[in-house]
Scaffold this active site. Sequence first.
Site, PDB file in Angstrom:
ATOM      1  N   ASP A  65      -8.026  10.133  -2.465  1.00 52.14           N
ATOM      2  CA  ASP A  65      -9.225   9.381  -2.822  1.00 52.14           C
ATOM      3  C   ASP A  65     -10.271   9.334  -1.715  1.00 52.14           C
ATOM      4  O   ASP A  65     -11.384   8.879  -1.936  1.00 52.14           O
ATOM      5  CB  ASP A  65      -8.840   7.940  -3.183  1.00 52.14           C
ATOM      6  CG  ASP A  65      -8.051   7.900  -4.470  1.00 52.14           C
ATOM      7  OD1 ASP A  65      -8.393   8.679  -5.373  1.00 52.14           O
ATOM      8  OD2 ASP A  65      -7.101   7.119  -4.566  1.00 52.14           O
ATOM      9  N   HIS A 125      -0.438   6.376   2.333  1.00 45.89           N
ATOM     10  CA  HIS A 125       0.160   6.726   1.051  1.00 45.89           C
ATOM     11  C   HIS A 125       1.625   6.346   1.074  1.00 45.89           C
ATOM     12  O   HIS A 125       2.272   6.468   2.119  1.00 45.89           O
ATOM     13  CB  HIS A 125       0.017   8.236   0.783  1.00 45.89           C
ATOM     14  CG  HIS A 125       0.218   8.584  -0.640  1.00 45.89           C
ATOM     15  ND1 HIS A 125       1.477   8.781  -1.174  1.00 45.89           N
ATOM     16  CD2 HIS A 125      -0.654   8.735  -1.655  1.00 45.89           C
ATOM     17  CE1 HIS A 125       1.341   9.056  -2.454  1.00 45.89           C
ATOM     18  NE2 HIS A 125       0.067   9.032  -2.791  1.00 45.89           N
TER      19      HIS A 125
HETATM   20  N1  ACO Z   1      -5.452   0.665   6.605  1.00 46.24           N
HETATM   21  C1  ACO Z   1      -4.866  -0.028   7.624  1.00 46.24           C
HETATM   22  N2  ACO Z   1      -3.524  -0.222   7.735  1.00 46.24           N
HETATM   23  C2  ACO Z   1      -2.754   0.335   6.774  1.00 46.24           C
HETATM   24  C3  ACO Z   1      -3.288   1.065   5.676  1.00 46.24           C
HETATM   25  C4  ACO Z   1      -4.699   1.217   5.635  1.00 46.24           C
HETATM   26  N3  ACO Z   1      -5.273   1.909   4.624  1.00 46.24           N
HETATM   27  N4  ACO Z   1      -2.300   1.480   4.877  1.00 46.24           N
HETATM   28  C5  ACO Z   1      -1.165   1.029   5.436  1.00 46.24           C
HETATM   29  N5  ACO Z   1      -1.438   0.335   6.572  1.00 46.24           N
HETATM   30  C6  ACO Z   1      -0.447  -0.274   7.498  1.00 46.24           C
HETATM   31  C7  ACO Z   1       0.122  -1.555   6.934  1.00 46.24           C
HETATM   32  O1  ACO Z   1      -0.637  -2.681   7.333  1.00 46.24           O
HETATM   33  C8  ACO Z   1       1.524  -1.544   7.503  1.00 46.24           C
HETATM   34  O2  ACO Z   1       1.438  -1.918   8.868  1.00 46.24           O
HETATM   35  P1  ACO Z   1       2.651  -2.747   9.567  1.00 46.24           P
HETATM   36  O3  ACO Z   1       3.828  -1.827   9.516  1.00 46.24           O
HETATM   37  O4  ACO Z   1       2.153  -3.036  10.947  1.00 46.24           O
HETATM   38  O5  ACO Z   1       2.821  -4.001   8.737  1.00 46.24           O
HETATM   39  C9  ACO Z   1       1.908  -0.059   7.489  1.00 46.24           C
HETATM   40  O6  ACO Z   1       0.653   0.640   7.582  1.00 46.24           O
HETATM   41  C10 ACO Z   1       2.662   0.370   6.233  1.00 46.24           C
HETATM   42  O7  ACO Z   1       1.861   0.012   5.112  1.00 46.24           O
HETATM   43  P2  ACO Z   1       2.441  -0.462   3.701  1.00 46.24           P
HETATM   44  O8  ACO Z   1       1.400  -1.262   2.992  1.00 46.24           O
HETATM   45  O9  ACO Z   1       3.790  -1.090   3.900  1.00 46.24           O
HETATM   46  O10 ACO Z   1       2.657   0.934   3.003  1.00 46.24           O
HETATM   47  P3  ACO Z   1       2.867   1.153   1.453  1.00 46.24           P
HETATM   48  O11 ACO Z   1       3.596   2.423   1.296  1.00 46.24           O
HETATM   49  O12 ACO Z   1       3.421  -0.064   0.802  1.00 46.24           O
HETATM   50  O13 ACO Z   1       1.348   1.273   0.897  1.00 46.24           O
HETATM   51  C11 ACO Z   1      -0.748   2.152   0.250  1.00 46.24           C
HETATM   52  C12 ACO Z   1       0.718   2.466   0.616  1.00 46.24           C
HETATM   53  C13 ACO Z   1      -0.790   1.049  -0.842  1.00 46.24           C
HETATM   54  C14 ACO Z   1      -1.403   3.397  -0.312  1.00 46.24           C
HETATM   55  C15 ACO Z   1      -1.488   1.668   1.523  1.00 46.24           C
HETATM   56  O14 ACO Z   1      -1.452   2.684   2.507  1.00 46.24           O
HETATM   57  C16 ACO Z   1      -2.930   1.253   1.249  1.00 46.24           C
HETATM   58  O15 ACO Z   1      -3.164   0.102   0.863  1.00 46.24           O
HETATM   59  N6  ACO Z   1      -3.928   2.182   1.399  1.00 46.24           N
HETATM   60  C17 ACO Z   1      -5.309   1.879   1.096  1.00 46.24           C
HETATM   61  C18 ACO Z   1      -5.531   1.973  -0.397  1.00 46.24           C
HETATM   62  C19 ACO Z   1      -5.531   3.398  -0.906  1.00 46.24           C
HETATM   63  O16 ACO Z   1      -6.166   4.279  -0.330  1.00 46.24           O
HETATM   64  N7  ACO Z   1      -4.837   3.628  -2.019  1.00 46.24           N
HETATM   65  C20 ACO Z   1      -4.766   4.933  -2.667  1.00 46.24           C
HETATM   66  C21 ACO Z   1      -3.401   5.510  -2.572  1.00 46.24           C
HETATM   67  S1  ACO Z   1      -3.377   7.140  -3.248  1.00 46.24           S
HETATM   68  C22 ACO Z   1      -3.368   6.904  -4.909  1.00 46.24           C
HETATM   69  O17 ACO Z   1      -2.912   5.947  -5.437  1.00 46.24           O
HETATM   70  C23 ACO Z   1      -3.957   7.939  -5.660  1.00 46.24           C
END
Ligand code: ACO
Length: 428
Positions: A364, A307
């Site tokens: 979710d 998140h």
């Molecule tokens: N699975 C694996 N790796 C992940 C995940 C995941 N679900 N989420 C983040 N990471 C990793 C990234 O690859 C990144 O790794 P790095 O530092 O080695 O490059 C690190 O964790 C940080 O991730 P970001 O994408 O920079 O974090 P950001 O805050 O931009 O994204 C997000 C948050 C979009 C929710 C992300 O965690 C994600 O894509 N999750 C899966 C989709 C999801 O569940 N979305 C619902 C969110 S809740 C809502 O909207 C109601």
Amino acid sequence: MSKTATLEIDGNRYEFPIIEGTENELGIDIKALRGVTNGVTTIDPGYKNTGSCESAITFLDGEKGILRYRGYSIEELAEKADFLEVAYLLIFGELPTAVQLEKFDKDIKEESHVDEDMKKILDGFPKSAHPMGVLSSLTSALIAFNPGSVDVDSEEEMYNAIVKILAKFPVLAAWTMRKRKSLPLDYGDSSLGYVENLHKMMFARPNKTYEPNKLVYDALDKLLILHADHEQNCSTSTVRIVGSSHAGLFASLSAGISALWGPLHGGANQAVIEMLEAIKADGGDTAKYINKAKDKNDPFRLMGFGHRVYKNFDPRAKIIKKSAEEVLGDLGIEDPVLDIAKGLSSVALEDEYFVQRKLYPNVDFYSGIIYRALGIPTEMFTVMFALGRLPGWIAQWREMRLRKEPIGRPRQIYIGENHRTFKTVSER
Ligand code: ACO
């Protein structure tokens, strides 16, 4: 003494005030930045460090896993309030008195019909259309049937517009599902409560007596409350920015629905179930998928994990996990997908990759499992999220207009070509 921040650029020092929120959050107020520095701007793609507004609606502390609507904890609201009370609280700032709640409910019921011509618009969509696209279009189409723009300085006009959309939105949401299932369109039953009526509109069959089920209503009510607001997330920021151009409430909401649709935002609830189903079909090997999620050469992400703001357990996920177990138990449903979800989450919570990045299950991760148990089709999951988020979007839109916020218009740093002269086609 008031705090300030100092910035030094090319030997010149500039001071900026620091503002403090009621929960002691600090923000550097850079409103004067471009003026005093002769055009220097900030850059923050995805607004990871940028506050877009001051807001009195929702407080969340991602490090501590705290979420409160208007000061009330999400845990207490999910346990004691109903969705309509929470909607009133978010939009108008205080829990309604019995009289206010009765009037709110009655006014919504009074408006819970949509123009019959809306059916012709719905008819134009193919049955295969995704319900979120249809819902966004129908919400936008409502403008045509309610053309008057809202005078936001008139409390009465504002109230009427809010009541109208709260009343009509569930009808449209239910219709998107009925259209996909080739069921006759229904207007529900205004003798029922908001959530009961929504359920009946979605599930009543023309040839079957509709059976009310308190268990189902309670689960639905809780899910809607948990989704009702989440401060400046992608869809809410969209609603605020669209509304900041003084586009109307319905137009702003329609844009918010489109923003919510994406799999990185509300669309994640559908993506989670699809992922869990795929893992099940692949033999239930959770370790394989944990490894895929960790592999930087694999685009796979563990949906429902991570998140932007929570770097701790999403408090909503905790409530939903418990609720998923209760609902499945009470309804006597055994869903192997719940076991896969629990397995994935327990492995991930111990895994170095997820621990280091503070990736926890989000709202979710478990919600889809409950929706499924309630018989809601997968492609409707994000519509359910939108139904819950509606009061939050309305509250944020109202706050933005009442605070007379300026039009949203970020800056950029241009990285394209410098000036060049045009060449005609024969010269290129
Ligand atoms: N699975 C694996 N790796 C992940 C995940 C995941 N679900 N989420 C983040 N990471 C990793 C990234 O690859 C990144 O790794 P790095 O530092 O080695 O490059 C690190 O964790 C940080 O991730 P970001 O994408 O920079 O974090 P950001 O805050 O931009 O994204 C997000 C948050 C979009 C929710 C992300 O965690 C994600 O894509 N999750 C899966 C989709 C999801 O569940 N979305 C619902 C969110 S809740 C809502 O909207 C109601």
